[in-house]
Write a protein that holds these residues in place. Structure first.
Motif, short mmCIF file in Angstrom:
data_model
loop_
_atom_site.label_atom_id
_atom_site.label_comp_id
_atom_site.label_asym_id
_atom_site.label_seq_id
_atom_site.Cartn_x
_atom_site.Cartn_y
_atom_site.Cartn_z
N VAL A 1 0.79 -1.33 -0.19
CA VAL A 1 0.25 -0.01 0.02
C VAL A 1 0.78 1.23 0.08
O VAL A 1 1.90 1.21 0.58
CB VAL A 1 -0.90 0.01 1.08
CG1 VAL A 1 -1.78 -1.21 1.12
CG2 VAL A 1 -0.19 0.11 2.44
N PRO A 2 0.39 2.26 -0.56
CA PRO A 2 0.94 3.39 -0.75
C PRO A 2 1.07 4.53 0.45
O PRO A 2 0.10 5.22 0.35
CB PRO A 2 0.91 4.31 -1.86
CG PRO A 2 -0.73 3.76 -1.91
CD PRO A 2 -0.80 2.42 -1.50
N ALA A 3 1.47 4.24 1.56
CA ALA A 3 1.49 4.89 2.74
C ALA A 3 2.19 6.19 2.66
O ALA A 3 2.97 6.25 1.83
CB ALA A 3 1.85 4.16 4.15
N THR A 4 1.84 7.21 3.68
CA THR A 4 2.55 8.58 3.38
C THR A 4 3.97 8.10 3.96
O THR A 4 4.62 9.01 3.58
CB THR A 4 1.80 9.48 4.55
OG1 THR A 4 1.54 8.94 5.60
CG2 THR A 4 0.63 10.03 3.99
N THR A 5 4.28 7.29 4.82
CA THR A 5 5.59 7.13 5.21
C THR A 5 6.31 6.19 4.26
O THR A 5 7.32 5.74 4.55
CB THR A 5 5.60 6.35 6.54
OG1 THR A 5 4.61 5.24 6.32
CG2 THR A 5 5.16 7.18 7.55
N ALA B 1 -5.56 2.95 5.26
CA ALA B 1 -5.40 1.39 5.12
C ALA B 1 -5.70 0.73 6.75
O ALA B 1 -4.77 1.14 7.61
CB ALA B 1 -4.28 0.97 4.52
N PHE B 2 -6.52 -0.11 6.98
CA PHE B 2 -6.57 -0.49 8.22
C PHE B 2 -6.06 -2.02 8.03
O PHE B 2 -6.69 -2.71 7.58
CB PHE B 2 -8.00 -0.64 8.82
CG PHE B 2 -8.48 0.92 8.93
CD1 PHE B 2 -9.19 1.19 7.86
CD2 PHE B 2 -8.31 1.51 10.38
CE1 PHE B 2 -9.83 2.72 8.06
CE2 PHE B 2 -8.92 2.63 10.19
CZ PHE B 2 -9.42 3.38 9.02
N VAL B 3 -5.16 -2.48 8.70
CA VAL B 3 -4.66 -3.77 8.98
C VAL B 3 -5.12 -4.33 10.46
O VAL B 3 -4.78 -3.80 11.19
CB VAL B 3 -3.29 -4.04 8.59
CG1 VAL B 3 -2.86 -5.57 8.87
CG2 VAL B 3 -2.83 -3.48 7.50
N HIS B 4 -5.83 -5.63 10.49
CA HIS B 4 -6.37 -5.97 11.70
C HIS B 4 -5.26 -7.19 12.24
O HIS B 4 -4.79 -7.71 11.24
CB HIS B 4 -7.81 -6.56 11.44
CG HIS B 4 -8.80 -5.27 11.22
ND1 HIS B 4 -9.11 -4.26 12.04
CD2 HIS B 4 -9.14 -4.99 10.01
CE1 HIS B 4 -9.62 -3.20 11.32
NE2 HIS B 4 -10.11 -4.07 10.15
N HIS C 1 0.46 -9.57 9.67
CA HIS C 1 0.90 -8.17 9.97
C HIS C 1 0.54 -7.77 11.16
O HIS C 1 -0.70 -7.81 11.59
CB HIS C 1 0.89 -7.37 8.73
CG HIS C 1 1.57 -5.99 8.84
ND1 HIS C 1 1.19 -4.95 9.40
CD2 HIS C 1 2.69 -5.76 7.98
CE1 HIS C 1 2.13 -3.93 9.15
NE2 HIS C 1 2.89 -4.42 8.36
N VAL C 2 1.38 -6.97 11.97
CA VAL C 2 0.83 -6.30 13.17
C VAL C 2 -0.39 -5.32 12.95
O VAL C 2 -0.39 -4.87 11.79
CB VAL C 2 2.03 -5.74 13.92
CG1 VAL C 2 2.41 -4.62 13.00
CG2 VAL C 2 1.41 -5.16 15.22
N ALA C 3 -1.47 -5.00 13.80
CA ALA C 3 -2.44 -4.48 13.61
C ALA C 3 -1.95 -3.02 13.24
O ALA C 3 -1.44 -2.19 13.96
CB ALA C 3 -3.19 -4.50 14.65
N THR C 4 -2.45 -2.39 12.22
CA THR C 4 -1.81 -0.91 11.72
C THR C 4 -2.86 -0.12 11.10
O THR C 4 -3.90 -0.82 10.52
CB THR C 4 -0.62 -1.05 10.71
OG1 THR C 4 -0.02 -2.18 11.01
CG2 THR C 4 -0.01 0.20 10.57
N ILE C 5 -3.04 1.24 11.45
CA ILE C 5 -3.72 2.00 10.60
C ILE C 5 -2.75 2.99 9.92
O ILE C 5 -1.89 3.53 10.45
CB ILE C 5 -4.69 3.14 11.60
CG1 ILE C 5 -5.42 2.12 12.49
CG2 ILE C 5 -5.46 3.82 10.84
CD1 ILE C 5 -6.26 2.92 13.46
N ALA C 6 -2.86 3.20 8.55
CA ALA C 6 -1.95 3.95 7.79
C ALA C 6 -2.91 4.82 6.70
O ALA C 6 -3.65 4.67 6.15
CB ALA C 6 -1.05 2.85 6.83
N GLU C 7 -2.29 6.35 6.71
CA GLU C 7 -3.10 7.05 5.88
C GLU C 7 -2.16 6.83 4.60
O GLU C 7 -1.10 6.59 4.48
CB GLU C 7 -2.61 8.54 6.34
CG GLU C 7 -3.54 9.43 5.50
CD GLU C 7 -2.91 10.95 5.94
OE1 GLU C 7 -2.43 11.09 7.30
OE2 GLU C 7 -3.21 11.83 5.31
N LEU C 8 -3.02 7.07 3.51
CA LEU C 8 -2.40 6.65 2.25
C LEU C 8 -2.16 8.02 1.43
O LEU C 8 -3.01 8.78 1.65
CB LEU C 8 -3.27 5.71 1.41
CG LEU C 8 -3.60 4.45 2.25
CD1 LEU C 8 -4.65 3.63 1.14
CD2 LEU C 8 -2.50 3.65 2.39
#
Lengths: 203, 69
Positions: free
Chosen positions: A95-99, A138-141, A108-115
């Motif tokens: 995914v194209p996250a801002t980071t 992107a929300f990864v659970h 994958h560890v649960a993550t919330i990423a702004e794209l």
């Protein structure tokens, strides 16, 4: 919906983990681990009335994290007007996250990423499908489900290279002639989006 | 308390996240190839009519407008 050890980790503010498949409210457990103290106190002082249900009794419990890492990642890619991918089992998504480009594998560890505007690639066996996303989250659970929400997602072959080049030149020109903060911000956004489109077409 | 770390440039310029992401989405829609481009732009059109009110009564409503962004 059995009470399990992971439920003790359930916090009341875990709205992010609510699943769409809610059971009827009459089927939900009447008390959760966090409420037992309240219910005990209630029974001591008002033994004749049933304790009221608390908000956490109406929340579906967080889906349990499987003890072994699943072999596939379940991806949902949704747009305001369409769900492009719905519970699709894949091996990996990038995914194209801002980071930066973030790879998500099962477990994958649960993550919330702004794209940011960029390419999403979905890897399934030997096939890769690419979508250009205009931005979103992107929300990864923890149970290896990835929800990607975007406003626009187009396959790369639907992007017109001439329009991208023209847009890039136009916004670069606007950026150099911009005067107010807002004009500069809009021109900068134009340059960013068109550069990302360009990179998606050529990369 | 310290302020949040580096705000994005668009927020510093006074733009909200919704405006920013709608702007990005529009720019992407305008760069699509032909049948998809007009479908996308048509899908996002909003039809509305505005009437100004004076002394508790609406004046004649203006023509139906239709816009995006």
């Amino acid at each position: 919906m059995l009470r399990q050890a992971p439920q003790f980790l359930l916090s009341r503010a875990s709205a992010a983990a609510m699943r769409w498949s809610r059971p009827f409210s009459t089927d939900l457990p009447a008390e959760t681990a966090g409420d037992s103290k309240f219910i005990d106190e209630w029974k001591k002082s008002i033994p004749n009335m049933d304790p009221p249900k608390t908000p956490s009794a109406y929340m579906a419990p967080r889906p349990p994290t499987p003890s072994t890492i699943p072999s596939k990642l379940t991806v949902n890619l949704v747009l305001p007007y369409n769900s492009v991918l719905s519970a699709k089992e894949v091996d990996m998504v990038i995914v194209p996250a801002t980071t930066g480009q973030m790879g998500v594998l099962p477990g994958h560890v649960a993550t919330i990423a702004e794209l940011k505007p960029g390419l999403l690639s979905v890897h399934e066996g030997n096939d890769t499908t690419k979508y250009f996303l205009s931005g979103g989250f992107a929300f990864v659970h923890a149970n290896s489900v990835a929800d990607i929400i975007a406003i626009e997602a187009t396959p790369v072959d639907q992007i017109d290279p001439n329009l991208v080049q023209k847009g890039l030149a136009e916004f670069q020109q606007k950026l150099s002639s911009a005067s107010t903060d807002i004009e500069k911000a809009e021109a900068q956004i134009g340059v960013d989006v068109h550069s990302a489109l360009n990179a998606a077409l050529t990369g | 308390m310290a302020s949040n770390a580096a705000v994005p440039f668009w927020r510093a310029a006074g733009m909200t996240y919704i405006t920013y992401s709608n702007l990005c989405a529009n720019l992407v829609r305008q760069c699509l190839k032909e049948p998809h481009r007009s479908e996308a732009l048509n899908r996002e059109k909003v039809h509305f009519s505005i009437s100004k009110w004076a002394e508790g009564k609406p004046k004649k409503p203006s023509r139906f407008l239709c816009s995006f962004l």
